[in-house]
Design a protein around this motif. Structure first.
Motif, mmCIF file in Angstrom:
data_model
loop_
_atom_site.group_PDB
_atom_site.id
_atom_site.type_symbol
_atom_site.label_atom_id
_atom_site.label_comp_id
_atom_site.label_asym_id
_atom_site.label_seq_id
_atom_site.Cartn_x
_atom_site.Cartn_y
_atom_site.Cartn_z
ATOM 1 N N ALA A 1 62.832 -61.065 -25.986
ATOM 2 C CA ALA A 1 63.631 -61.365 -26.730
ATOM 3 C C ALA A 1 64.406 -60.063 -26.108
ATOM 4 C CB ALA A 1 63.085 -60.197 -28.259
ATOM 5 N N THR A 2 65.643 -59.659 -26.688
ATOM 6 C CA THR A 2 66.475 -58.566 -26.353
ATOM 7 C C THR A 2 66.538 -57.582 -27.808
ATOM 8 O OG1 THR A 2 67.551 -59.469 -24.310
ATOM 9 C CG2 THR A 2 68.695 -57.355 -25.102
ATOM 10 N N LEU A 3 66.057 -56.041 -27.170
ATOM 11 C CA LEU A 3 66.466 -55.256 -28.075
ATOM 12 C C LEU A 3 67.406 -53.821 -27.874
ATOM 13 C CD1 LEU A 3 62.279 -54.762 -28.914
ATOM 14 C CD2 LEU A 3 64.012 -56.619 -29.867
ATOM 15 N N ARG A 4 67.555 -53.909 -28.763
ATOM 16 C CA ARG A 4 68.972 -52.293 -28.964
ATOM 17 C C ARG A 4 68.100 -51.367 -29.095
ATOM 18 N NH1 ARG A 4 75.135 -54.081 -29.807
ATOM 19 N NH2 ARG A 4 75.925 -52.325 -28.135
ATOM 20 N N PHE A 5 68.414 -50.277 -29.191
ATOM 21 C CA PHE A 5 67.951 -48.612 -29.711
ATOM 22 C C PHE A 5 68.887 -48.342 -29.753
ATOM 23 C CE2 PHE A 5 65.306 -51.035 -26.323
ATOM 24 C CZ PHE A 5 63.885 -50.598 -27.351
ATOM 25 N N ASP A 6 69.196 -47.284 -30.862
ATOM 26 C CA ASP A 6 70.151 -46.345 -31.099
ATOM 27 C C ASP A 6 70.018 -45.127 -30.218
ATOM 28 O OD1 ASP A 6 70.983 -47.681 -33.153
ATOM 29 O OD2 ASP A 6 69.616 -46.426 -34.754
ATOM 30 N N ASP A 7 68.729 -44.568 -29.780
ATOM 31 C CA ASP A 7 68.406 -43.655 -29.190
ATOM 32 C C ASP A 7 68.605 -44.008 -27.395
ATOM 33 O OD1 ASP A 7 68.432 -41.729 -31.172
ATOM 34 O OD2 ASP A 7 65.945 -42.050 -31.161
ATOM 35 N N GLY A 8 68.091 -42.954 -26.592
ATOM 36 C CA GLY A 8 67.950 -43.833 -25.004
ATOM 37 C C GLY A 8 66.361 -44.781 -25.005
ATOM 38 N N PRO A 9 66.437 -45.472 -23.680
ATOM 39 C CA PRO A 9 65.390 -46.616 -23.583
ATOM 40 C C PRO A 9 64.091 -46.132 -23.498
ATOM 41 C CG PRO A 9 66.768 -46.311 -21.561
ATOM 42 C CD PRO A 9 68.030 -45.204 -22.721
ATOM 43 N N PRO A 10 63.763 -46.962 -24.744
ATOM 44 C CA PRO A 10 61.775 -46.447 -24.260
ATOM 45 C C PRO A 10 61.643 -46.458 -22.674
ATOM 46 C CG PRO A 10 61.891 -48.690 -25.352
ATOM 47 C CD PRO A 10 63.413 -47.893 -24.983
ATOM 48 N N CYS B 1 67.125 -50.344 -20.253
ATOM 49 C CA CYS B 1 67.775 -49.488 -18.871
ATOM 50 C C CYS B 1 68.834 -49.453 -19.973
ATOM 51 C CB CYS B 1 68.758 -50.896 -18.405
ATOM 52 S SG CYS B 1 69.840 -52.075 -19.414
ATOM 53 N N ARG B 2 70.048 -48.601 -19.300
ATOM 54 C CA ARG B 2 71.311 -48.300 -20.055
ATOM 55 C C ARG B 2 72.191 -48.803 -19.504
ATOM 56 N NH1 ARG B 2 70.638 -43.035 -22.733
ATOM 57 N NH2 ARG B 2 68.654 -42.109 -21.369
ATOM 58 N N SER B 3 72.993 -49.710 -21.169
ATOM 59 C CA SER B 3 73.746 -50.274 -20.267
ATOM 60 C C SER B 3 75.489 -49.907 -20.643
ATOM 61 C CB SER B 3 73.470 -51.907 -21.047
ATOM 62 O OG SER B 3 75.091 -53.068 -21.144
ATOM 63 N N PRO B 4 76.206 -50.027 -19.742
ATOM 64 C CA PRO B 4 77.866 -49.568 -19.859
ATOM 65 C C PRO B 4 78.349 -49.781 -21.224
ATOM 66 C CG PRO B 4 77.098 -49.944 -17.734
ATOM 67 C CD PRO B 4 76.151 -50.375 -18.434
ATOM 68 N N GLY B 5 77.996 -51.167 -21.360
ATOM 69 C CA GLY B 5 78.572 -52.043 -22.551
ATOM 70 C C GLY B 5 78.112 -52.285 -23.596
ATOM 71 N N LEU C 1 64.404 -55.791 -22.454
ATOM 72 C CA LEU C 1 63.421 -56.829 -22.459
ATOM 73 C C LEU C 1 62.559 -57.077 -23.222
ATOM 74 C CD1 LEU C 1 64.491 -59.158 -19.126
ATOM 75 C CD2 LEU C 1 65.507 -58.663 -21.939
ATOM 76 N N ALA C 2 62.006 -57.994 -23.844
ATOM 77 C CA ALA C 2 60.707 -56.963 -24.711
ATOM 78 C C ALA C 2 59.881 -58.447 -25.035
ATOM 79 C CB ALA C 2 60.889 -55.872 -25.413
ATOM 80 N N VAL C 3 58.833 -58.412 -24.189
ATOM 81 C CA VAL C 3 58.159 -59.037 -24.858
ATOM 82 C C VAL C 3 56.959 -59.514 -26.620
ATOM 83 C CG1 VAL C 3 55.657 -61.266 -24.232
ATOM 84 C CG2 VAL C 3 57.192 -60.169 -22.744
ATOM 85 N N VAL C 4 57.235 -60.322 -27.036
ATOM 86 C CA VAL C 4 57.114 -60.084 -28.712
ATOM 87 C C VAL C 4 56.870 -61.221 -28.931
ATOM 88 C CG1 VAL C 4 59.401 -58.152 -28.622
ATOM 89 C CG2 VAL C 4 59.601 -60.654 -29.388
ATOM 90 N N ASP C 5 56.268 -60.913 -30.705
ATOM 91 C CA ASP C 5 55.462 -62.302 -31.455
ATOM 92 C C ASP C 5 56.909 -62.833 -31.672
ATOM 93 O OD1 ASP C 5 53.124 -61.246 -31.603
ATOM 94 O OD2 ASP C 5 53.096 -60.189 -32.781
ATOM 95 N N ARG C 6 56.905 -64.728 -30.929
ATOM 96 C CA ARG C 6 57.833 -65.422 -31.682
ATOM 97 C C ARG C 6 58.199 -64.981 -33.409
ATOM 98 N NH1 ARG C 6 59.575 -69.346 -27.593
ATOM 99 N NH2 ARG C 6 57.622 -68.911 -26.360
ATOM 100 N N GLY C 7 59.567 -65.032 -33.720
ATOM 101 C CA GLY C 7 59.736 -65.226 -35.066
ATOM 102 C C GLY C 7 59.398 -63.679 -35.658
ATOM 103 N N GLY C 8 59.370 -62.703 -35.088
ATOM 104 C CA GLY C 8 59.309 -61.482 -35.664
ATOM 105 C C GLY C 8 61.016 -60.834 -35.590
ATOM 106 N N ALA C 9 60.788 -60.268 -36.371
ATOM 107 C CA ALA C 9 62.333 -59.219 -37.253
ATOM 108 C C ALA C 9 62.045 -57.901 -36.665
ATOM 109 C CB ALA C 9 62.514 -59.910 -38.695
#
Length: 296
Positions: free
Chosen positions: A235-244, A264-268, A274-282
């Motif tokens: 999954a791709t995760l988005r963070f309000d603060d800096g990347p973990p 990573c820090r993305s300009p856009g 990217l993270a490996v997570v349980d499928r179907g997680g919210a």
């Protein structure tokens, strides 16, 4: 434009070449056509990825293999001993340049000709073309998530070809960090950031690159089990603060559901990973699944 020349490069040829590469890869290569490239994970007997690669079929019994990480020496010995093949490490004879991005088709057309520019995705010209007085092979491949091309040439011809592209205009050299950022934006996993022998292709949502189709290949039995049992995906995760940090745990409602592989820090898009997570997680804050990969 970038110069990933340090990535491994192998040539497999001989009467047993197709059987050899089909045993090595989870995605069969022998069904590709001459002039076609194909992506595949490479697994150990436990069904865990040791690397991935792009293969180029040059002829009936000839392939180039471009793995992300070098093959284990024991694996190379095993391949040479099991099939009637010639397995050559050609990294010192083959340089690579990448031209990627929305303007790449126009730029490649101006430098290499329209036949190269019109290549379909994951196709290449089996015969070399002339660039700046040198011979080079052109492919519609890359690892950026955007339209792009790769140019293969003799190392001594690399500087002249590099200059030819720079002089074409609208070409900006970039390094590994820029490539890594656009890769994460596109949701493309890299074995460079997933320790070899740790994850199966199913765990990083590369399901469609594992094809059983009645053949034997390395890790087949373990991957059959993983197909039925694996419950995690990419999954791709988005963070309000800096990347973990890489390896940070991912929680949902206080429960650990995965771990970060590629922050990573993305300009856009800001801080993403990217993270490996349980499928179907919210997850609070928004999540985009990345099962849809661009590689054939």
């Amino acid at each position: 434009m970038s110069d990933p020349a340090a990535l491994p490069k192998w040539r497999v040829s001989g009467p047993g070449a197709s059987r050899c590469v089909d045993w090595l890869c989870t995605n069969p290569l022998s069904t590709s056509e001459v002039g076609q490239a194909r992506y595949s994970p490479v697994c150990d007997e436990d069904g865990k990825m040791t690397t991935d690669l792009v293969a180029f079929r040059l002829g009936r019994d000839e392939y180039w293999l471009m793995p992300t990480m070098e093959f284990d020496a024991d694996l190379v010995t095993r391949l040479r001993g099991r099939w009637n093949v010639e397995l050559e490490n050609v990294i010192e004879r083959l340089d690579t340049l990448q031209v990627q991005g929305p303007l790449s088709r126009r730029i490649v057309g101006s430098v290499c000709g329209e036949e190269a520019a019109k290549l379909s995705f994951y196709r290449f010209l089996p015969e070399p073309v002339e660039i700046a007085g040198a011979q080079a092979w052109i492919s519609r491949t890359g690892y950026s998530g955007e339209i792009g091309y790769e140019i293969f040439c003799a190392p001594e011809d690399g500087p002249a070809i590099w200059r030819a592209f720079r002089e074409a205009g609208d070409v900006v050299p970039n390094g590994f960090r820029a490539i890594a950022t656009v890769r994460v934006e596109a949701g493309l996993v890299s074995p460079l950031e997933t320790p070899p022998g740790k994850r199966s292709p199913y765990e990083v949502s590369l399901d469609r690159f594992v094809r059983f189709d009645g053949r034997e290949f390395q890790g087949r039995q373990a991957l059959l089990r993983a197909r039925d049992e694996e419950r995690r995906g990419l999954a791709t995760l988005r963070f309000d603060d800096g990347p973990p940090e890489r390896g940070a745990v991912v929680r949902a409602a206080g429960t650990v559901v995965g771990e970060v592989t590629s922050p990573c820090r993305s300009p856009g898009f800001g801080s993403i990973a990217l993270a490996v997570v349980d499928r179907g997680g919210a997850f609070a804050g928004g999540v985009r699944g990345s099962d849809a990969d661009q590689r054939p």
